[in-house]
Write a protein that holds these residues in place. Structure first.
Motif, mmCIF file in Angstrom:
data_model
loop_
_atom_site.group_PDB
_atom_site.id
_atom_site.type_symbol
_atom_site.label_atom_id
_atom_site.label_comp_id
_atom_site.label_asym_id
_atom_site.label_seq_id
_atom_site.Cartn_x
_atom_site.Cartn_y
_atom_site.Cartn_z
ATOM 1 N N LEU A 96 37.628 44.524 27.595
ATOM 2 C CA LEU A 96 37.819 42.999 27.284
ATOM 3 C C LEU A 96 36.886 42.185 28.601
ATOM 4 O O LEU A 96 36.442 41.124 28.466
ATOM 5 N N ALA A 97 36.843 43.111 29.685
ATOM 6 C CA ALA A 97 36.142 42.316 30.773
ATOM 7 C C ALA A 97 34.548 42.337 30.460
ATOM 8 O O ALA A 97 33.995 43.026 29.652
ATOM 9 N N ARG A 98 33.830 41.383 31.358
ATOM 10 C CA ARG A 98 32.466 41.148 31.083
ATOM 11 C C ARG A 98 31.713 42.127 31.949
ATOM 12 O O ARG A 98 30.632 42.271 31.536
ATOM 13 N N TRP A 99 32.236 42.527 33.234
ATOM 14 C CA TRP A 99 31.556 43.303 33.929
ATOM 15 C C TRP A 99 32.549 44.505 34.720
ATOM 16 O O TRP A 99 33.634 44.350 34.849
ATOM 17 N N VAL A 100 32.209 45.834 34.929
ATOM 18 C CA VAL A 100 33.019 46.736 35.213
ATOM 19 C C VAL A 100 32.433 47.693 36.179
ATOM 20 O O VAL A 100 30.953 47.813 36.330
ATOM 21 N N GLU A 101 33.175 47.935 37.308
ATOM 22 C CA GLU A 101 32.556 48.887 38.402
ATOM 23 C C GLU A 101 33.388 50.193 38.269
ATOM 24 O O GLU A 101 34.392 50.151 37.653
ATOM 25 N N GLY A 102 32.724 51.282 38.701
ATOM 26 C CA GLY A 102 33.441 52.698 38.597
ATOM 27 C C GLY A 102 33.370 53.240 37.305
ATOM 28 O O GLY A 102 34.072 54.116 37.162
ATOM 29 N N ALA A 103 32.491 52.742 36.607
ATOM 30 C CA ALA A 103 32.339 53.560 35.157
ATOM 31 C C ALA A 103 31.697 54.796 35.384
ATOM 32 O O ALA A 103 31.219 55.433 36.374
ATOM 33 N N LYS A 104 32.249 55.632 34.563
ATOM 34 C CA LYS A 104 31.551 57.191 34.252
ATOM 35 C C LYS A 104 30.094 57.085 34.379
ATOM 36 O O LYS A 104 29.469 56.089 33.611
ATOM 37 N N LYS A 105 29.599 58.233 34.583
ATOM 38 C CA LYS A 105 28.037 58.323 34.410
ATOM 39 C C LYS A 105 27.508 57.997 33.159
ATOM 40 O O LYS A 105 28.303 58.601 32.011
ATOM 41 N N GLY A 106 26.615 57.176 32.788
ATOM 42 C CA GLY A 106 26.105 56.960 31.587
ATOM 43 C C GLY A 106 26.638 55.544 31.225
ATOM 44 O O GLY A 106 26.210 54.980 30.322
ATOM 45 N N GLY A 107 27.418 54.979 32.210
ATOM 46 C CA GLY A 107 27.977 53.576 31.813
ATOM 47 C C GLY A 107 29.279 53.286 31.001
ATOM 48 O O GLY A 107 29.805 54.361 30.274
ATOM 49 N N GLN A 108 29.722 52.146 30.821
ATOM 50 C CA GLN A 108 30.879 51.777 30.163
ATOM 51 C C GLN A 108 30.472 50.616 29.108
ATOM 52 O O GLN A 108 30.058 49.622 29.451
ATOM 53 N N GLU A 109 30.664 50.906 27.819
ATOM 54 C CA GLU A 109 30.599 49.751 26.743
ATOM 55 C C GLU A 109 31.508 48.665 26.943
ATOM 56 O O GLU A 109 32.760 49.359 26.903
ATOM 57 N N LEU A 110 31.386 47.510 26.835
ATOM 58 C CA LEU A 110 32.389 46.515 26.959
ATOM 59 C C LEU A 110 32.285 45.375 25.960
ATOM 60 O O LEU A 110 31.309 45.262 25.149
ATOM 61 N N LEU A 111 33.352 44.838 25.612
ATOM 62 C CA LEU A 111 33.218 43.592 24.649
ATOM 63 C C LEU A 111 33.143 42.442 25.250
ATOM 64 O O LEU A 111 32.615 41.664 24.637
ATOM 65 N N GLY A 112 33.371 42.242 26.497
ATOM 66 C CA GLY A 112 33.073 41.056 27.313
ATOM 67 C C GLY A 112 33.558 39.651 27.085
ATOM 68 O O GLY A 112 33.064 38.544 27.138
ATOM 69 N N GLY A 113 34.792 39.874 26.518
ATOM 70 C CA GLY A 113 35.453 38.429 26.146
ATOM 71 C C GLY A 113 36.203 37.529 27.303
ATOM 72 O O GLY A 113 36.324 36.500 27.108
ATOM 73 N N ILE A 114 36.323 38.230 28.443
ATOM 74 C CA ILE A 114 36.894 37.739 29.621
ATOM 75 C C ILE A 114 36.067 37.760 30.710
ATOM 76 O O ILE A 114 35.506 38.738 31.164
ATOM 77 N N SER A 115 35.740 36.593 31.429
ATOM 78 C CA SER A 115 34.749 36.531 32.538
ATOM 79 C C SER A 115 35.144 37.094 33.885
ATOM 80 O O SER A 115 35.471 36.267 34.806
ATOM 81 N N ILE A 116 35.319 38.146 33.936
ATOM 82 C CA ILE A 116 35.893 38.921 35.082
ATOM 83 C C ILE A 116 35.128 40.082 35.298
ATOM 84 O O ILE A 116 34.561 40.670 34.464
ATOM 85 N N THR A 117 35.160 40.570 36.773
ATOM 86 C CA THR A 117 34.693 42.048 37.020
ATOM 87 C C THR A 117 35.729 42.818 37.292
ATOM 88 O O THR A 117 36.823 42.213 37.973
ATOM 89 N N ILE A 118 35.999 44.254 36.618
ATOM 90 C CA ILE A 118 37.173 45.081 36.783
ATOM 91 C C ILE A 118 36.573 46.208 37.208
ATOM 92 O O ILE A 118 35.630 46.702 36.933
#
Length: 245
Positions: A96-118
């Motif tokens: 649900l987050a808009r941005w993510v840190e610590g994603a696995k190699k290749g990235g993390q697909e997000l829905l982006g419904g909430i304006s936070i970084t997680i």
């Protein structure tokens, strides 16, 4: 033409591709509300189309995102959350987050419904899982602590709402003393839930959507599920058309 009578039920979808979806179903079935709760396990778009809202369970966020793409659900869910309530727990909070840190190699697909970084696994590995009593704003019997279960939990590391976004409402924080040493960004003082430190946030709401970094579905306490239906979902039914049966 006479208006249609109000429905006697609310249809709650649970994304059922991986993770603790069955536990959410059990909790929803315990609810006793004015409107009957009908649960739909969402595995394809036609399931989603029946729902008034959606719960994205805990599990493995990268796997859930991959399976959702394979099922053709990622884009439909992105459209869904523009108008209907979505609740993400743990892995679901990451999605649900808009941005993510610590994603696995290749990235993390997000829905982006909430304006936070997680940050994924911000509290550490499985062996660093923990439990803590939580004070939660808005729950029934809010003076009674909610038992928070944190398993490889993500950490909220930033709030970034734009001027056009709904405001973010903080529902619950943990003591900064429970954060890993590397996660503490302000000195711990007498107020150890210091509001300057976003990493103490474990439950929040933005507009229609609800986010918890822990697992309410793994307790015996269904107050969070009650809150989601009562406070996030039911108010939308009076202003929206019912989904097709």
């Amino acid at each position: 033409m006479q208006p249609s009578p109000p429905r006697d039920h609310v249809t709650v979808g649970i994304l059922a591709l991986q993770g603790a979806f069955a536990e959410h179903q059990v909790m929803l079935q315990k609810l006793s509300l004015k409107r009957r709760v009908v649960v739909v396990l969402v595995r394809q778009q036609e399931d989603l189309d029946k729902c008034d809202c959606l719960i994205i369970p805990g599990g493995e966020s990268t796997t859930i995102a991959l399976l959702a793409r394979l099922a053709g659900l990622l884009e439909p869910m992105r459209e869904f959350l523009k108008t209907k309530p979505v609740w993400g727990t743990c892995a679901g909070a990451i999605l649900l987050a808009r941005w993510v840190e610590g994603a696995k190699k290749g990235g993390q697909e997000l829905l982006g419904g909430i304006s936070i970084t997680i940050e994924r696994n911000g509290f550490g590995s499985q062996v660093e899982s923990f439990e803590a009593p939580l004070e939660v704003e808005g729950l029934r019997e809010s003076n009674c602590a909610f038992h928070g279960i944190f398993i490889r939990a993500p950490v909220v590391i930033g709030l970034s709402p734009s001027p056009t976004d709904p405001p973010i409402q903080i529902l619950s924080r943990i003591s900064a003393s429970l954060l890993p040493a590397s996660q503490t960004v302000v000195p711990i003082d007498e107020d150890d839930t210091d509001p300057r430190d976003p990493r103490t946030i474990v439950a929040l709401r933005q507009g229609l959507h609800l986010l918890t970094t822990f697992h309410p579905e793994l307790t015996k306490d269904h107050r969070f599920h009650e809150y989601f239906v009562q406070e996030c979902v039911l108010p939308t039914l009076s202003i929206s058309s019912p989904p097709p049966e």
